[in-house]
Design a protein around this motif. Sequence first.
Motif, PDB file in Angstrom:
ATOM      1  N   GLU A 145       2.551  46.948  38.599  1.00  0.00           N
ATOM      2  CA  GLU A 145       2.669  48.151  38.562  1.00  0.00           C
ATOM      3  C   GLU A 145       3.939  48.711  38.968  1.00  0.00           C
ATOM      4  N   ASP A 146       4.074  49.863  38.517  1.00  0.00           N
ATOM      5  CA  ASP A 146       5.367  50.452  38.723  1.00  0.00           C
ATOM      6  C   ASP A 146       6.458  49.906  38.030  1.00  0.00           C
ATOM      7  N   LEU A 147       6.262  49.328  36.790  1.00  0.00           N
ATOM      8  CA  LEU A 147       7.006  48.638  36.216  1.00  0.00           C
ATOM      9  C   LEU A 147       8.471  49.128  35.524  1.00  0.00           C
ATOM     10  N   THR A 148       9.406  48.475  35.362  1.00  0.00           N
ATOM     11  CA  THR A 148      10.835  48.435  34.694  1.00  0.00           C
ATOM     12  C   THR A 148      10.843  47.593  33.777  1.00  0.00           C
ATOM     13  N   VAL A 149      11.711  47.652  32.710  1.00  0.00           N
ATOM     14  CA  VAL A 149      11.876  46.622  31.728  1.00  0.00           C
ATOM     15  C   VAL A 149      12.365  45.402  32.433  1.00  0.00           C
ATOM     16  N   GLU A 150      13.259  45.527  33.240  1.00  0.00           N
ATOM     17  CA  GLU A 150      13.847  44.346  34.061  1.00  0.00           C
ATOM     18  C   GLU A 150      12.701  43.481  34.839  1.00  0.00           C
ATOM     19  N   ASP A 151      11.649  44.232  35.349  1.00  0.00           N
ATOM     20  CA  ASP A 151      10.469  43.729  35.997  1.00  0.00           C
ATOM     21  C   ASP A 151       9.588  42.923  35.026  1.00  0.00           C
ATOM     22  N   VAL A 152       9.704  43.355  33.892  1.00  0.00           N
ATOM     23  CA  VAL A 152       8.845  42.703  32.806  1.00  0.00           C
ATOM     24  C   VAL A 152       9.210  41.378  32.549  1.00  0.00           C
ATOM     25  N   HIS A 153      10.637  41.404  32.419  1.00  0.00           N
ATOM     26  CA  HIS A 153      11.243  40.130  32.038  1.00  0.00           C
ATOM     27  C   HIS A 153      11.190  39.090  33.286  1.00  0.00           C
ATOM     28  N   ARG A 154      11.339  39.572  34.350  1.00  0.00           N
ATOM     29  CA  ARG A 154      11.399  38.884  35.523  1.00  0.00           C
ATOM     30  C   ARG A 154      10.018  38.211  35.703  1.00  0.00           C
ATOM     31  N   ILE A 155       8.763  38.825  35.576  1.00  0.00           N
ATOM     32  CA  ILE A 155       7.705  38.707  35.760  1.00  0.00           C
ATOM     33  C   ILE A 155       7.132  37.587  34.433  1.00  0.00           C
ATOM     34  N   LEU A 156       7.529  37.720  33.307  1.00  0.00           N
ATOM     35  CA  LEU A 156       7.100  36.840  32.165  1.00  0.00           C
ATOM     36  C   LEU A 156       7.772  35.699  32.501  1.00  0.00           C
ATOM     37  N   ASP A 157       9.202  35.659  32.954  1.00  0.00           N
ATOM     38  CA  ASP A 157      10.005  34.541  33.048  1.00  0.00           C
ATOM     39  C   ASP A 157       9.490  33.607  34.176  1.00  0.00           C
ATOM     40  N   MET A 158       9.099  34.073  35.184  1.00  0.00           N
ATOM     41  CA  MET A 158       8.066  33.414  36.218  1.00  0.00           C
ATOM     42  C   MET A 158       7.003  32.654  35.779  1.00  0.00           C
ATOM     43  N   CYS A 159       6.213  33.255  34.877  1.00  0.00           N
ATOM     44  CA  CYS A 159       5.077  32.733  34.331  1.00  0.00           C
ATOM     45  C   CYS A 159       5.533  31.319  33.480  1.00  0.00           C
ATOM     46  N   LYS A 160       6.563  31.616  32.659  1.00  0.00           N
ATOM     47  CA  LYS A 160       6.842  30.466  31.940  1.00  0.00           C
ATOM     48  C   LYS A 160       7.454  29.361  32.653  1.00  0.00           C
ATOM     49  N   ARG A 161       7.701  29.627  33.997  1.00  0.00           N
ATOM     50  CA  ARG A 161       8.270  28.547  34.614  1.00  0.00           C
ATOM     51  C   ARG A 161       6.997  27.977  35.842  1.00  0.00           C
ATOM     52  N   GLY A 162       5.838  28.601  35.271  1.00  0.00           N
ATOM     53  CA  GLY A 162       4.741  28.051  35.936  1.00  0.00           C
ATOM     54  C   GLY A 162       4.654  28.692  37.550  1.00  0.00           C
ATOM     55  N   GLU A 163       5.444  29.669  37.678  1.00  0.00           N
ATOM     56  CA  GLU A 163       5.369  30.265  39.008  1.00  0.00           C
ATOM     57  C   GLU A 163       4.271  31.523  38.920  1.00  0.00           C
ATOM     58  N   THR A 164       3.885  32.116  40.255  1.00  0.00           N
ATOM     59  CA  THR A 164       2.959  33.205  40.207  1.00  0.00           C
ATOM     60  C   THR A 164       3.541  34.703  40.801  1.00  0.00           C
ATOM     61  N   PRO A 165       3.993  35.338  39.913  1.00  0.00           N
ATOM     62  CA  PRO A 165       4.798  36.501  40.615  1.00  0.00           C
ATOM     63  C   PRO A 165       3.854  37.452  41.396  1.00  0.00           C
TER      64      PRO A 165
END
Length: 274
Positions: A217-237
């Motif tokens: 929640e309370d997302l910015t565009v930068e937050d979206v990229h960070r969260i999705l990049d973490m998922c790609k690396r197998g990490e848990t945002p």
Amino acid sequence: CSGAPRSPYPEHHQSQICTAAMASLRRAAWMLGQSAAATRVAAPHARTLGTATAVRSDKLFVHRDTFDNNAKTSFEFTDENVKRINALIGNYPPGHQAAVVIPALDLAQRQAGGWLPIAAMNTVAKMLDMPKIRVYEVATFYTMFNRDPIGKYHVQVCTTTPCLVCGAYDILDAVETNLGINKGETTDDMLFTITELECLGACSNAPMIQINDEYYEDLTVEDVHRILDMCKRGETPKPGPQSGRKGAEPAGELTSLKDQSKLPGPGHGVRADL
């Protein structure tokens, strides 16, 4: 109107009826053409009806057999899930096991890897002694049930009014840009699926997305990229508000209940035996 069944009307009346019918059809075709033209010239940022699939058709409520999704495929609950469903059935009076249909379908979807094949629906119908069509009605009504395979991460973007005015479509654009697919599509590696959904109930924390069972929640565009990049690396945002605030507390200063010392503690007013 050749080939039509014999009419009780005189021949000259039949001719008048056919002429009127053809005129109505031509007018309907003209109106459809006008509607299509109006749609084509609509404002580029006009909000359109969002669906859970890329193809806007009867796919939303009609099943069509595929190689891996047809009634001949098999689906059986694990022993653990059978115990869970029987425990849920025990919460209701005899003969009312149909009340368990939604959690049973949810368990089936989780067991199947995030989607709900028709074989799983049939198994639920048999287990709950329900007509299959009743189970199909539930599965096609709720957007929480995915009737096609989805990616490991199901990215669901809310675009209802509160999120919309807070930049929901910027968030959706960021998701599509990061993953290289459009809403309703799944990446080739079956890692991500994007869905545009209606209200997810986190209006005070707009804009937001849901990934599997977690809210961001309370997302910015930068937050979206960070969260999705973490998922790609197998990490848990870390789920929840990304702005640093706790829950849905005010974004600025408190406007009420400023003196926390006067607030009752946990359990205030609750019976001692509870």
